[in-house]
Design a protein around this motif. Structure first.
Motif, PDB file in Angstrom:
ATOM      1  N   ILE A 199       3.112  -2.787  -8.458  1.00 33.93           N
ATOM      2  CA  ILE A 199       2.882  -1.343  -8.368  1.00 33.93           C
ATOM      3  C   ILE A 199       2.323  -0.880  -9.709  1.00 33.93           C
TER       4      ILE A 199
ATOM      5  N   LYS B 266       2.734   1.726  -3.411  1.00 37.30           N
ATOM      6  CA  LYS B 266       1.903   2.325  -4.464  1.00 37.30           C
ATOM      7  C   LYS B 266       1.781   3.834  -4.248  1.00 37.30           C
TER       8      LYS B 266
ATOM      9  N   THR C 242       0.834  -1.210   0.000  1.00 38.59           N
ATOM     10  CA  THR C 242       0.000   0.000   0.000  1.00 38.59           C
ATOM     11  C   THR C 242       0.866   1.256   0.000  1.00 38.59           C
TER      12      THR C 242
END
Length: 542
Positions: free
Chosen positions: A409, A368, A365
């Protein structure tokens, strides 16, 4: 040192091109002992002023000799030095050289051979990537900066058998350096005889160590070491010959081992599960770290720390070591390997004390988020780059895994380029890469062996990482704080944290080797950093 710089496995179609002696054999007519090893990669060079990798250094460590030999736990033992005198201020070292040492061509080994060798290595014209290790020896830094002639290096011969070394400042690990091949002597007559071809083949150099190398042409994938009859301590060298062949695939190595054509084979994955209870199985933990270097000099996008951090955060290291490698390799705590050095006051391991968990823990998370922010800052909507690695079967698995992880990603595309080890070294040194899977094995058991690599301008800093505070801390550890163990330690801990927080490099895994090792083979010694074999006492039991 550049660990093959890769994991030790890869393909050979060599078994049919030459015949090996019977595994762990004793010649019936002469009772000579012979052993067969695999090597993971080709030899790049045998010129000790130019070697940078563990393949070359392993060969040099067994065919050449310096002032000391290093044993278990970095114990220091006299080799060419018979006595050592250190001044009270730690800046002058006087070595008495043994008088019965010879080169394999019959030339005597003298103090002058050390003077010539060291001057040749620090001479900028030689372009040695290991010259930085001489920093602290009088005038070395000025010589490497082109400000002083290389003949002004702080080393001189007083006659043939007395060597005097003068330092600009005390070097805490000086004795360990004296056991490292870069500081071994060289026979000037031979170097000048072969010129640019020196060290490019077995017959283009001479040897003063336990063994002579035979049969390496510069490009072939098999050679051997033979007992050096001119070695001063030849009576204590047990093995008569050691045969090598390059094996780049674990399955090939295992087949050769089971057919008794190898005495040692590196195994991975399912092979480990199959053989871990075998009497021949051993696990060797190493002070070798694999990491990604980003080419910040070539690609401006990698100057953005958010992009570098995003790539690192995408990698599930536990899955890599546990499922892909499955050979005992471990998750990194940072750049410096676990088990290399301990706090002089508390005894805490350096890797644990300097750990930045967020730098080596997957967080997709956050990866990204940082990638999106970084690309926006760079005015880009996507990122494409090529990941360079070796052509061994294991490294191909690693780079394919990294590719799959990083491409989780959005808007990131990774291409792979797997090339021979020698080519990868050259391309890395010349900056011909976007991102490269590199590796380093500690040259001696001190964190500085890793940390000094990423000082601005270091020859091994192929990605071009640069941080003023990092440089300042490393300089302090080598100068003002060199004689204060606690301050020096703290300098290095803080430097490691800067490197990890900035993600100047991205540690991927700490190497270990699962091996099948002929149970009759005894006497191998690792130094405590786990980077070199010493085959002097290698032998086969009956």
């Amino acid at each position: 040192m550049n660990v093959k710089s890769a994991v030790k496995v890869g393909v050979v179609a060599l078994a049919s091109t030459f015949a090996l002696a019977a595994c762990g054999s004793k010649d019936s007519s002469s009772s000579k002992q012979s052993v067969n090893f695999e090597e993971s990669a080709e030899i790049a060079t045998m010129d000790q002023s130019k070697v940078t990798d563990v393949v070359g250094f392993t060969q040099l460590g067994n065919t050449q000799e310096g002032l000391y030999r290093l044993g278990k736990k970095s114990s220091v033992h006299n080799a060419l030095a018979t006595s050592t005198k250190e001044s009270k201020d730690g800046k002058t070292w006087t070595f008495t050289i043994r008088k019965n040492a010879k080169w394999s061509n019959g030339d005597p080994v003298t103090a002058k051979d050390f003077v010539y060798s060291w001057q040749r290595t620090v001479n900028p014209k030689t372009a040695s990537e290991y010259a930085y290790l001489f920093s602290g020896i009088k005038n070395a830094d000025k010589i490497m900066a082109g400000k002083v002639n290389y003949k002004q290096l702080g080393i001189k011969a007083e006659g043939n058998y007395k060597l005097v070394v003068t330092l600009d400042r005390p070097i805490p690990y000086f004795k360990l350096l004296m056991g490292f091949p870069t500081f071994y002597p060289q026979d000037q007559k031979v170097v000048e005889k072969y010129g640019s071809k020196y060290g490019t083949a077995s017959d283009k150099l001479v040897y003063n160590g336990p063994y002579k190398q035979v049969g390496w042409t510069g490009t072939n994938l098999s050679w051997k070491l033979e007992k050096n009859n001119n070695y001063w301590d030849k009576k204590d060298v047990k093995m008569d010959s050691i045969h090598y062949q390059v094996v780049k695939d674990a399955s090939t190595g295992l087949n050769l081992y089971n057919s008794k054509k190898l005495d040692v084979a590196n195994i991975t994955g399912n092979q480990v599960a199959q053989y871990k209870n075998n009497k021949d199985y051993i696990l060797r933990k190493k002070s070798s770290m694999f990491y990604l270097q980003y080419n910040m000099k070539k690609e401006k996008v990698f100057q953005n720390a958010k992009i570098r951090k995003a790539i690192s955060l995408a990698i599930n290291r536990k899955q890599l070591t546990g499922k892909v490698l499955a050979d005992g390799s471990g998750n990194p705590k940072g750049l410096v390997s676990t088990g290399l050095a301990s706090n002089p006051k508390t005894g805490e391991d350096f890797a644990s004390e300097a750990e930045v968990k967020s730098a080596v823990t997957q967080n997709l998370t956050e990866a990204k988020k940082l990638m999106a922010e970084g690309l926006k800052e760079e005015g880009k909507s996507s990122l494409s780059f090529t990941l360079l690695g070796d052509d061994t079967a294991s490294t191909k698995q690693i780079t394919e895994f990294l590719q799959s992880q990083i491409e989780k990603i959005p808007n990131v595309k990774v291409s792979l380029q797997n090339v021979p080890f020698k080519t990868r070294l050259t391309n890395s040194s010349n900056g011909k890469f976007d991102v490269v899977l590199s590796a380093w094995g500690a040259d001696f058991s001190d964190p500085i062996s890793f940390l000094q690599l990423f000082v601005t301008g270091n020859a091994q800093n192929n990605g071009g990482f640069s941080n003023k505070q990092y440089d300042k801390l490393i300089k302090a550890s080598n100068t003002t704080d060199a004689t204060n163990p606690e301050k020096r330690w703290n300098d290095m801990v803080q430097a490691e944290k800067i490197l990890m927080n900035e993600q100047g490099v991205a540690p991927v895994f700490q190497q270990a080797q699962s091996q099948l090792w002929n149970s009759k083979l005894k006497g191998v010694v690792y130094n405590s950093a786990g980077v070199n074999f010493d085959y002097k006492n290698l032998h086969l039991t009956k």
